[in-house]
Design a protein around this motif. Structure first.
Motif, PDB file in Angstrom:
ATOM      1  N   GLY A  32      -9.345 -45.134 -66.268  1.00  0.00           N
ATOM      2  CA  GLY A  32      -8.040 -44.496 -66.356  1.00  0.00           C
ATOM      3  C   GLY A  32      -7.680 -43.553 -65.224  1.00  0.00           C
ATOM      4  N   ARG A  33      -8.581 -43.322 -64.277  1.00  0.00           N
ATOM      5  CA  ARG A  33      -8.282 -42.442 -63.148  1.00  0.00           C
ATOM      6  C   ARG A  33      -8.667 -43.134 -61.855  1.00  0.00           C
ATOM      7  NH1 ARG A  33     -10.562 -36.597 -64.717  1.00  0.00           N
ATOM      8  NH2 ARG A  33      -9.306 -35.917 -62.966  1.00  0.00           N
ATOM      9  N   ALA A  34      -7.917 -42.833 -60.818  1.00  0.00           N
ATOM     10  CA  ALA A  34      -8.218 -43.375 -59.493  1.00  0.00           C
ATOM     11  C   ALA A  34      -9.036 -42.354 -58.723  1.00  0.00           C
ATOM     12  CB  ALA A  34      -6.920 -43.677 -58.752  1.00  0.00           C
ATOM     13  N   TYR A  35     -10.254 -42.719 -58.378  1.00  0.00           N
ATOM     14  CA  TYR A  35     -11.145 -41.831 -57.639  1.00  0.00           C
ATOM     15  C   TYR A  35     -11.214 -42.245 -56.178  1.00  0.00           C
ATOM     16  CZ  TYR A  35     -12.694 -40.415 -62.270  1.00  0.00           C
ATOM     17  OH  TYR A  35     -12.734 -39.958 -63.552  1.00  0.00           O
ATOM     18  N   VAL A  36     -11.450 -41.267 -55.313  1.00  0.00           N
ATOM     19  CA  VAL A  36     -11.640 -41.521 -53.890  1.00  0.00           C
ATOM     20  C   VAL A  36     -13.083 -41.166 -53.548  1.00  0.00           C
ATOM     21  CG1 VAL A  36     -10.988 -40.837 -51.551  1.00  0.00           C
ATOM     22  CG2 VAL A  36      -9.236 -41.071 -53.309  1.00  0.00           C
ATOM     23  N   TYR A  37     -13.793 -42.113 -52.944  1.00  0.00           N
ATOM     24  CA  TYR A  37     -15.153 -41.891 -52.462  1.00  0.00           C
ATOM     25  C   TYR A  37     -15.043 -41.256 -51.073  1.00  0.00           C
ATOM     26  CZ  TYR A  37     -17.051 -45.030 -56.058  1.00  0.00           C
ATOM     27  OH  TYR A  37     -17.414 -45.606 -57.241  1.00  0.00           O
ATOM     28  N   LEU A  38     -15.491 -40.009 -50.937  1.00  0.00           N
ATOM     29  CA  LEU A  38     -15.310 -39.298 -49.678  1.00  0.00           C
ATOM     30  C   LEU A  38     -16.072 -39.933 -48.519  1.00  0.00           C
ATOM     31  CD1 LEU A  38     -15.273 -35.560 -50.791  1.00  0.00           C
ATOM     32  CD2 LEU A  38     -13.343 -37.076 -50.310  1.00  0.00           C
ATOM     33  N   LYS A  39     -17.307 -40.339 -48.741  1.00  0.00           N
ATOM     34  CA  LYS A  39     -18.080 -40.957 -47.661  1.00  0.00           C
ATOM     35  C   LYS A  39     -17.572 -42.363 -47.354  1.00  0.00           C
ATOM     36  CE  LYS A  39     -22.638 -42.693 -46.429  1.00  0.00           C
ATOM     37  NZ  LYS A  39     -23.956 -43.028 -46.962  1.00  0.00           N
ATOM     38  N   LYS A  40     -17.444 -43.157 -48.382  1.00  0.00           N
ATOM     39  CA  LYS A  40     -17.110 -44.573 -48.202  1.00  0.00           C
ATOM     40  C   LYS A  40     -15.662 -44.796 -47.765  1.00  0.00           C
ATOM     41  CE  LYS A  40     -16.885 -47.527 -51.798  1.00  0.00           C
ATOM     42  NZ  LYS A  40     -17.380 -48.336 -52.922  1.00  0.00           N
ATOM     43  N   GLU A  41     -14.722 -43.991 -48.271  1.00  0.00           N
ATOM     44  CA  GLU A  41     -13.311 -44.268 -48.033  1.00  0.00           C
ATOM     45  C   GLU A  41     -12.610 -43.299 -47.078  1.00  0.00           C
ATOM     46  OE1 GLU A  41     -12.685 -46.197 -52.464  1.00  0.00           O
ATOM     47  OE2 GLU A  41     -11.552 -44.421 -51.933  1.00  0.00           O
ATOM     48  N   VAL A  42     -13.228 -42.150 -46.771  1.00  0.00           N
ATOM     49  CA  VAL A  42     -12.547 -41.171 -45.922  1.00  0.00           C
ATOM     50  C   VAL A  42     -13.317 -40.890 -44.630  1.00  0.00           C
ATOM     51  CG1 VAL A  42     -11.606 -38.822 -45.787  1.00  0.00           C
ATOM     52  CG2 VAL A  42     -11.480 -40.093 -47.942  1.00  0.00           C
ATOM     53  N   LEU A  43     -14.618 -40.623 -44.749  1.00  0.00           N
ATOM     54  CA  LEU A  43     -15.436 -40.276 -43.591  1.00  0.00           C
ATOM     55  C   LEU A  43     -15.454 -41.417 -42.587  1.00  0.00           C
ATOM     56  CD1 LEU A  43     -17.146 -37.807 -42.781  1.00  0.00           C
ATOM     57  CD2 LEU A  43     -19.128 -38.997 -43.679  1.00  0.00           C
ATOM     58  N   ASP A  44     -15.234 -41.079 -41.319  1.00  0.00           N
ATOM     59  CA  ASP A  44     -15.241 -42.027 -40.204  1.00  0.00           C
ATOM     60  C   ASP A  44     -14.053 -42.998 -40.225  1.00  0.00           C
ATOM     61  OD1 ASP A  44     -16.427 -42.691 -37.773  1.00  0.00           O
ATOM     62  OD2 ASP A  44     -17.457 -44.405 -38.629  1.00  0.00           O
ATOM     63  N   LYS A  45     -12.995 -42.633 -40.930  1.00  0.00           N
ATOM     64  CA  LYS A  45     -11.764 -43.436 -40.940  1.00  0.00           C
ATOM     65  C   LYS A  45     -10.712 -42.750 -40.079  1.00  0.00           C
ATOM     66  CE  LYS A  45     -13.342 -46.339 -44.011  1.00  0.00           C
ATOM     67  NZ  LYS A  45     -14.722 -46.502 -43.712  1.00  0.00           N
ATOM     68  N   ILE A  65      -6.896 -41.429 -39.645  1.00  0.00           N
ATOM     69  CA  ILE A  65      -5.762 -41.014 -40.461  1.00  0.00           C
ATOM     70  C   ILE A  65      -4.693 -40.421 -39.561  1.00  0.00           C
ATOM     71  CG2 ILE A  65      -7.184 -40.588 -42.498  1.00  0.00           C
ATOM     72  CD1 ILE A  65      -6.952 -37.587 -41.877  1.00  0.00           C
ATOM     73  N   VAL A  66      -3.472 -40.314 -40.069  1.00  0.00           N
ATOM     74  CA  VAL A  66      -2.386 -39.665 -39.343  1.00  0.00           C
ATOM     75  C   VAL A  66      -2.401 -38.195 -39.714  1.00  0.00           C
ATOM     76  CG1 VAL A  66       0.115 -39.591 -38.995  1.00  0.00           C
ATOM     77  CG2 VAL A  66      -1.028 -41.779 -39.373  1.00  0.00           C
ATOM     78  N   ASP A  67      -2.345 -37.313 -38.706  1.00  0.00           N
ATOM     79  CA  ASP A  67      -2.385 -35.880 -38.999  1.00  0.00           C
ATOM     80  C   ASP A  67      -1.120 -35.441 -39.733  1.00  0.00           C
ATOM     81  OD1 ASP A  67      -0.422 -35.613 -37.069  1.00  0.00           O
ATOM     82  OD2 ASP A  67      -1.527 -34.240 -35.814  1.00  0.00           O
ATOM     83  N   VAL A  68      -1.129 -34.213 -40.258  1.00  0.00           N
ATOM     84  CA  VAL A  68      -0.045 -33.709 -41.105  1.00  0.00           C
ATOM     85  C   VAL A  68       1.303 -33.762 -40.401  1.00  0.00           C
ATOM     86  CG1 VAL A  68       0.777 -31.715 -42.398  1.00  0.00           C
ATOM     87  CG2 VAL A  68      -1.632 -32.257 -42.386  1.00  0.00           C
ATOM     88  N   ALA A  69       1.329 -33.432 -39.145  1.00  0.00           N
ATOM     89  CA  ALA A  69       2.581 -33.444 -38.396  1.00  0.00           C
ATOM     90  C   ALA A  69       3.034 -34.868 -38.078  1.00  0.00           C
ATOM     91  CB  ALA A  69       2.433 -32.638 -37.106  1.00  0.00           C
ATOM     92  N   GLY A  70       2.140 -35.842 -38.241  1.00  0.00           N
ATOM     93  CA  GLY A  70       2.496 -37.235 -38.006  1.00  0.00           C
ATOM     94  C   GLY A  70       2.615 -37.598 -36.547  1.00  0.00           C
ATOM     95  N   THR A  71       2.051 -36.777 -35.684  1.00  0.00           N
ATOM     96  CA  THR A  71       2.207 -37.015 -34.263  1.00  0.00           C
ATOM     97  C   THR A  71       1.094 -37.831 -33.644  1.00  0.00           C
ATOM     98  OG1 THR A  71       1.120 -34.920 -33.763  1.00  0.00           O
ATOM     99  CG2 THR A  71       3.518 -34.895 -33.932  1.00  0.00           C
ATOM    100  N   ARG A  72      -0.058 -37.913 -34.315  1.00  0.00           N
ATOM    101  CA  ARG A  72      -1.165 -38.664 -33.732  1.00  0.00           C
ATOM    102  C   ARG A  72      -2.133 -39.115 -34.819  1.00  0.00           C
ATOM    103  NH1 ARG A  72      -5.774 -34.938 -32.131  1.00  0.00           N
ATOM    104  NH2 ARG A  72      -5.290 -33.032 -33.251  1.00  0.00           N
ATOM    105  N   VAL A  73      -2.982 -40.049 -34.438  1.00  0.00           N
ATOM    106  CA  VAL A  73      -4.015 -40.556 -35.325  1.00  0.00           C
ATOM    107  C   VAL A  73      -5.323 -39.861 -34.954  1.00  0.00           C
ATOM    108  CG1 VAL A  73      -5.326 -42.618 -35.987  1.00  0.00           C
ATOM    109  CG2 VAL A  73      -2.875 -42.778 -35.580  1.00  0.00           C
TER     110      VAL A  73
END
Length: 148
Positions: free
Chosen positions: A83-96, A98-106
């Motif tokens: 019933g909840r969507a979890y994010v795996y920090l190592k598997k799904e975020v680390l070394d990926k 992303i677009v920074d908050v200002a949206g100006t660069r990856v």
């Protein structure tokens, strides 16, 4: 406040000081506009297999000690609650990338900062620096940068 690179693969002990396994990953539930509290530790158990421990059962969570409040056999889950969507920090975020908050660069997520907010251990932010990359690779002690 530790970084995830300092926590991964650290041994975990339970309330009887038994070594129960190693930290494999950390799960959060994403919430827009808020610091996400840690929900579960993903543990590679000594006997084999992967177990999930709710973060509420963690007694110490530092870069040199991860210990649980209870016996591992009483609190370890074989699967996550539905019933909840979890994010795996190592598997799904680390070394990926992303677009920074200002949206100006990856930027590449080299490390993740974890700390306390409102008495809960939360994901505070990313480290996209070269120093974060060295820390994640275990090389931060070998390189020294000095201003000239």
């Amino acid at each position: 406040m530790p970084y995830i690179s300092e926590l991964l693969n650290n041994k975990i002990t339970d309330s009887s000081d038994a070594n129960v396994g190693k930290l494999e990953d950390i799960l959060i539930t994403p919430k827009e506009g808020a610091f996400e509290p840690l929900e579960f530790l993903v543990i590679k158990a000594r006997g084999g297999g992967t177990k999930f421990v709710p973060y509420e059962f963690v007694a110490n969570f530092t870069d040199d000690q991860i210990s649980l409040k209870n016996l591992f056999s009483k609190i370890a889950l074989n699967e996550l609650p539905p019933g909840r969507a979890y994010v795996y920090l190592k598997k799904e975020v680390l070394d990926k990338q992303i677009v920074d908050v200002a949206g100006t660069r990856v930027v590449r997520v080299n490390d993740l900062r974890i700390g306390v907010v409102d008495n809960k251990m939360c994901l505070l932010g990313i480290d996209a620096s070269f120093k974060g990359l060295l820390r994640r690779l275990g090389l931060s002690g070998y390189f020294f940068c000095q201003a000239l």
